[in-house]
Design an enzyme around this catalytic site. Structure first.
Site, short mmCIF file in Angstrom:
data_model
loop_
_atom_site.label_atom_id
_atom_site.label_comp_id
_atom_site.label_asym_id
_atom_site.label_seq_id
_atom_site.Cartn_x
_atom_site.Cartn_y
_atom_site.Cartn_z
N ASN A 1 63.83 65.23 4.54
CA ASN A 1 65.09 64.71 5.09
C ASN A 1 64.90 64.41 6.56
O ASN A 1 64.04 65.03 7.20
CB ASN A 1 66.19 65.77 4.99
CG ASN A 1 66.72 65.92 3.58
OD1 ASN A 1 66.07 65.51 2.63
ND2 ASN A 1 67.87 66.51 3.46
N ALA A 2 65.71 63.52 7.09
CA ALA A 2 65.65 63.25 8.53
C ALA A 2 66.33 64.42 9.26
O ALA A 2 67.48 64.74 8.97
CB ALA A 2 66.38 61.96 8.85
#
Ligand code: CTP
Length: 407
Positions: free
Chosen positions: A212-213
């Site tokens: 995930n960012a």
């Protein structure tokens, strides 16, 4: 108000240096033991003897320590700072503010500040026009971001009002700021806070993963702020490039399952859990043992669900305060509200991640806080450090209420 507390008084040099004498007396009247560190400029305004006679000999002079501090001097400085409950700088001149913001430790006062790992107050004595200058404001912000309380006791309304004898600093305001900064710490002092941060990485093969960012900045800022409020902090973090804050126990993990196991291991001792990590909801069902070659034109990866760590904790939380984050690209408030009740949270930080100027790698954020009763509080754009403080204020309020209820 400050009974049995030890306060370090750092005395700056400027027209308001004499205010430090009043602050010293007011701190003593409030019950504090005061140790004094003079800056290089103090004696140009008030003789050191004045402070020596008032602080029962607990005064460090700048002369021996200035810059080239030997091991012996460093030892005395450390002794003076050790076990202090708070530190207050009076008057905090523009020069001292700049030095502290840059951790320019060429004198004992700044070194004392760096060695002191607790509440710190700067009683600013800056002329109004200078105070508004963007460079001074940047330094002020830097200090705030590091958890320092800036008190405007010596910032005149206008510079005309600061002329002649009109420029004053109210010692009562400074002592109240010191007491407030100490009160802030007491609710979290000795409490154990788990913070999760960063992304998780779910391996596909030995060199690839899905993730995930997340920069981890918010979680690290929360960990640092909680530590500075006196908590024992366990920071369980996925891979980031950030430095572990001083005094924080860091548990590095990679995958969601590892994060869940680490959180579970520390959960029994925890009073507060703040889950800012961006956990991957899915992981590859099997990890391919060797690096995947690109011969095939397409590749499908079967994914399976990761545990929802926060939901698991919600079911086990007992008296613990549980804070979650909601990263949404639409229906922010409705989705976030749902997560509060579904995961039995005391607070959720709802984050609209569709705005490219905010979130993830940015140093700033704009969020809404939603409490267990569904009350929504929009916060203005603020630094991640300021957000950390806002979250901890709400956590402290829940802890205080819970203690009051005996629940
Ligand atoms: N979270 C978690 N374990 C997961 C997924 C999320 O503990 N497997 C936590 C996050 O740390 C965060 C909160 O749950 O505090 C919300 O995460 P978010 O990704 O916004 O939502 P999800 O619960 O995963 O729901 P959805 O993906 O459906 O929006």
């Amino acid at each position: 108000m400050l009974q049995a507390k030890t306060i370090i008084l750092g005395v700056g040099g400027g027209p308001l240096t004499s205010a430090a004498i009043e602050v010293l007396r007011a701190l003593q009247r409030a019950g504090a033991g005061v140790r004094v560190v003079l800056s290089a400029e103090t004696e140009a305004f008030v003789p050191a003897l004045t402070f020596r006679s008032l602080a029962a000999g607990d005064v460090l002079m700048p002369d021996d320590l200035y810059g080239r501090m030997g091991a012996q001097d460093f030892h005395s400085l450390r002794g003076l700072v050790r076990n202090a409950d708070g530190l207050v700088v009076v008057p905090a001149t523009p020069a001292l503010i700049a030095k502290a913001a840059a951790s320019w430790a060429d004198e004992a006062l700044v070194r004392a500040m760096l060695l002191h790992n607790g509440p710190t107050v700067f009683a600013c004595a800056v002329r109004a026009a200078e105070y508004q200058h963007p460079l001074v404001q940047q330094n002020v912000q830097r200090l705030r971001d590091a958890g320092v309380t800036l008190c405007d006791a010596g910032v005149p309304e206008t510079d005309d009002s600061a002329d002649e004898l009109g420029w004053r600093m109210a010692s009562a305001t400074v002592v109240e700021a010191v007491a407030a900064s100490l009160r802030q710490t007491t609710v979290l002092s000795g409490k154990t806070v788990i913070v999760t941060a960063g992304p998780t990485q779910e391996p596909i093969d030995p060199v690839r993963h899905i993730s995930n960012a997340s920069s981890g900045k918010t979680g690290f800022a929360i960990a640092e702020a909680a530590r500075q409020r006196g908590a024992e902090v366990v920071l369980i973090t996925g891979p980031t490039h950030l430095q572990t804050p001083v005094g924080v126990t860091c548990v590095p993990v990679r995958t969601a399952v590892q994060m869940r196991d680490a959180v579970r291991e520390h959960f029994a001792a925890a009073d507060v859990v703040i889950k800012s990590a961006a956990v991957s909801d899915f992981r590859p069902a099997t990890v391919i043992a060797d690096k995947v070659k690109k011969e095939d034109a397409t590749l499908s990866i079967a994914l399976e669900r990761n545990p929802d760590i926060l939901a698991e904790l919600g079911a086990l939380k007992g008296r613990r305060v549980l804070v979650g984050f909601a990263a949404e690209t639409r229906d922010l408030l409705a989705n976030a509200k749902q997560k509060v009740s579904k995961k039995d949270l005391d607070l959720i930080v709802a984050n609209d991640v569709s705005d490219p100027a905010m979130g993830f790698a940015s140093d700033h954020n704009r969020v809404h806080l939603i409490d267990a009763a569904g009350r929504i509080e929009p916060l203005p754009v603020m630094s991640k450090r300021a957000l950390a403080e806002a979250i901890l204020d709400r956590v402290q309020a829940v802890l205080t209420q819970r203690q009051g209820d005996g629940a």
